[in-house]
Design a protein around this motif. Structure first.
Motif, PDB file in Angstrom:
ATOM      1  N   MET A  43      44.144  35.970  33.214  1.00 14.35           N
ATOM      2  CA  MET A  43      43.441  37.217  33.462  1.00 14.35           C
ATOM      3  C   MET A  43      42.031  36.928  33.957  1.00 14.35           C
ATOM      4  O   MET A  43      41.333  36.065  33.426  1.00 14.35           O
ATOM      5  N   VAL A  44      41.627  37.711  34.961  1.00 12.55           N
ATOM      6  CA  VAL A  44      40.296  37.580  35.532  1.00 12.55           C
ATOM      7  C   VAL A  44      39.394  38.720  35.064  1.00 12.55           C
ATOM      8  O   VAL A  44      38.240  38.505  34.695  1.00 12.55           O
ATOM      9  N   ALA A  45      39.941  39.926  35.097  1.00 13.93           N
ATOM     10  CA  ALA A  45      39.152  41.101  34.734  1.00 13.93           C
ATOM     11  C   ALA A  45      40.090  42.226  34.335  1.00 13.93           C
ATOM     12  O   ALA A  45      41.258  42.230  34.736  1.00 13.93           O
ATOM     13  N   SER A  46      39.564  43.155  33.564  1.00 12.44           N
ATOM     14  CA  SER A  46      40.328  44.342  33.203  1.00 12.44           C
ATOM     15  C   SER A  46      39.385  45.524  33.116  1.00 12.44           C
ATOM     16  O   SER A  46      38.175  45.362  32.905  1.00 12.44           O
ATOM     17  N   ILE A  47      39.956  46.714  33.285  1.00 16.87           N
ATOM     18  CA  ILE A  47      39.178  47.931  33.127  1.00 16.87           C
ATOM     19  C   ILE A  47      40.089  49.008  32.561  1.00 16.87           C
ATOM     20  O   ILE A  47      41.209  49.200  33.024  1.00 16.87           O
ATOM     21  N   ASP A  48      39.592  49.684  31.520  1.00 18.64           N
ATOM     22  CA  ASP A  48      40.322  50.782  30.918  1.00 18.64           C
ATOM     23  C   ASP A  48      39.920  52.101  31.570  1.00 18.64           C
ATOM     24  O   ASP A  48      38.901  52.178  32.269  1.00 18.64           O
ATOM     25  N   ASP A  49      40.679  53.151  31.276  1.00 15.57           N
ATOM     26  CA  ASP A  49      40.402  54.436  31.916  1.00 15.57           C
ATOM     27  C   ASP A  49      39.101  55.065  31.433  1.00 15.57           C
ATOM     28  O   ASP A  49      38.615  56.018  32.042  1.00 15.57           O
ATOM     29  N   ASP A  50      38.532  54.509  30.370  1.00 10.54           N
ATOM     30  CA  ASP A  50      37.227  54.995  29.927  1.00 10.54           C
ATOM     31  C   ASP A  50      36.086  54.179  30.534  1.00 10.54           C
ATOM     32  O   ASP A  50      34.918  54.398  30.203  1.00 10.54           O
ATOM     33  N   VAL A  56      36.530  37.301  32.631  1.00  6.95           N
ATOM     34  CA  VAL A  56      36.539  35.901  32.231  1.00  6.95           C
ATOM     35  C   VAL A  56      35.163  35.319  32.572  1.00  6.95           C
ATOM     36  O   VAL A  56      34.495  35.774  33.511  1.00  6.95           O
ATOM     37  N   ASP A  57      34.723  34.350  31.808  1.00  2.00           N
ATOM     38  CA  ASP A  57      33.361  33.824  31.968  1.00  2.00           C
ATOM     39  C   ASP A  57      33.070  33.363  33.398  1.00  2.00           C
ATOM     40  O   ASP A  57      31.953  33.537  33.897  1.00  2.00           O
ATOM     41  N   SER A  58      34.060  32.795  34.050  1.00  2.00           N
ATOM     42  CA  SER A  58      33.824  32.193  35.360  1.00  2.00           C
ATOM     43  C   SER A  58      33.512  33.217  36.455  1.00  2.00           C
ATOM     44  O   SER A  58      33.005  32.849  37.522  1.00  2.00           O
ATOM     45  N   VAL A  59      33.800  34.501  36.218  1.00  3.44           N
ATOM     46  CA  VAL A  59      33.528  35.523  37.233  1.00  3.44           C
ATOM     47  C   VAL A  59      32.460  36.513  36.769  1.00  3.44           C
ATOM     48  O   VAL A  59      32.063  37.392  37.546  1.00  3.44           O
ATOM     49  N   GLN A  60      32.026  36.387  35.527  1.00  7.93           N
ATOM     50  CA  GLN A  60      31.010  37.296  34.984  1.00  7.93           C
ATOM     51  C   GLN A  60      29.775  37.294  35.883  1.00  7.93           C
ATOM     52  O   GLN A  60      29.265  36.237  36.246  1.00  7.93           O
ATOM     53  N   GLY A  61      29.339  38.488  36.271  1.00  8.01           N
ATOM     54  CA  GLY A  61      28.163  38.605  37.122  1.00  8.01           C
ATOM     55  C   GLY A  61      28.472  38.537  38.606  1.00  8.01           C
ATOM     56  O   GLY A  61      27.608  38.837  39.430  1.00  8.01           O
ATOM     57  N   ARG A  62      29.675  38.145  38.953  1.00  5.64           N
ATOM     58  CA  ARG A  62      30.067  38.070  40.375  1.00  5.64           C
ATOM     59  C   ARG A  62      31.126  39.105  40.726  1.00  5.64           C
ATOM     60  O   ARG A  62      31.138  39.625  41.837  1.00  5.64           O
ATOM     61  N   PHE A  63      32.020  39.391  39.793  1.00  5.57           N
ATOM     62  CA  PHE A  63      33.099  40.341  40.016  1.00  5.57           C
ATOM     63  C   PHE A  63      32.788  41.628  39.246  1.00  5.57           C
ATOM     64  O   PHE A  63      32.265  41.591  38.125  1.00  5.57           O
ATOM     65  N   THR A  64      33.149  42.761  39.855  1.00  3.83           N
ATOM     66  CA  THR A  64      32.947  44.055  39.210  1.00  3.83           C
ATOM     67  C   THR A  64      34.192  44.918  39.379  1.00  3.83           C
ATOM     68  O   THR A  64      34.642  45.135  40.514  1.00  3.83           O
ATOM     69  N   ALA A  65      34.719  45.386  38.267  1.00  8.90           N
ATOM     70  CA  ALA A  65      35.878  46.275  38.287  1.00  8.90           C
ATOM     71  C   ALA A  65      35.410  47.725  38.200  1.00  8.90           C
ATOM     72  O   ALA A  65      34.439  48.029  37.501  1.00  8.90           O
ATOM     73  N   SER A  66      36.107  48.599  38.908  1.00  7.83           N
ATOM     74  CA  SER A  66      35.794  50.032  38.856  1.00  7.83           C
ATOM     75  C   SER A  66      37.093  50.803  39.050  1.00  7.83           C
ATOM     76  O   SER A  66      38.108  50.230  39.460  1.00  7.83           O
ATOM     77  N   ILE A  67      37.058  52.077  38.723  1.00  8.67           N
ATOM     78  CA  ILE A  67      38.251  52.908  38.862  1.00  8.67           C
ATOM     79  C   ILE A  67      37.902  54.254  39.478  1.00  8.67           C
ATOM     80  O   ILE A  67      36.791  54.752  39.341  1.00  8.67           O
ATOM     81  N   ASP A  68      38.896  54.812  40.156  1.00  6.44           N
ATOM     82  CA  ASP A  68      38.836  56.187  40.641  1.00  6.44           C
ATOM     83  C   ASP A  68      40.094  56.848  40.095  1.00  6.44           C
ATOM     84  O   ASP A  68      41.171  56.733  40.680  1.00  6.44           O
TER      85      ASP A  68
END
Length: 123
Positions: A43-50, A56-68
């Motif tokens: 797993m790299v990243a996850s985002i809940d509906d809230d 994961v530490d290796s992508v923290q600060g570089r990857f951003t998850a968002s939802i519509d």
């Protein structure tokens, strides 16, 4: 619940890509996993509906998850890409059937899964 992902590609080191993950129905959580050749899927990243996210530490600060939620779509913005980010990226979701609360939905395992999209970062 069908799931379609897109947005992979080839970029040079330091470049950016945005992955999209669209489901036909309602979901309570989305996650991205990646698998490089010869390695396991993690797993790299996850985002809940809230809006709650994990990385994961290796992508923290570089990857951003968002939802519509209106579009049943989640996004993974990947910046400052490195060759170590090269992998097949898979989106997975937790489908939320009617009458199932978000809390109960989030306790489920991820699935269905997308078909995967390749991300290649060259130096």
């Amino acid at each position: 619940v069908a799931l379609v992902e897109s947005g992979g590609g080839a970029v040079q080191i330091g470049g950016a890509l945005r992955l999209s993950c669209t489901t036909q129905g309602r979901s309570c959580s989305w996650a991205w996993f990646r698998q490089a050749p010869g390695e396991g899927r993690g797993m790299v990243a996850s985002i809940d509906d809230d809006g709650l996210t994990t990385y994961v530490d290796s992508v923290q600060g570089r990857f951003t998850a968002s939802i519509d939620t209106a579009k049943n779509t989640a996004y993974l913005q990947m910046n400052s890409l490195q060759p170590s980010d090269t992998a097949m990226y898979y989106c997975a979701t937790k489908a939320q059937p009617p009458l199932i609360s978000s809390a109960a939905c989030r306790r489920r395992n991820y699935g269905p899964w997308g078909q995967g999209t390749q991300v290649t970062v060259s130096s």
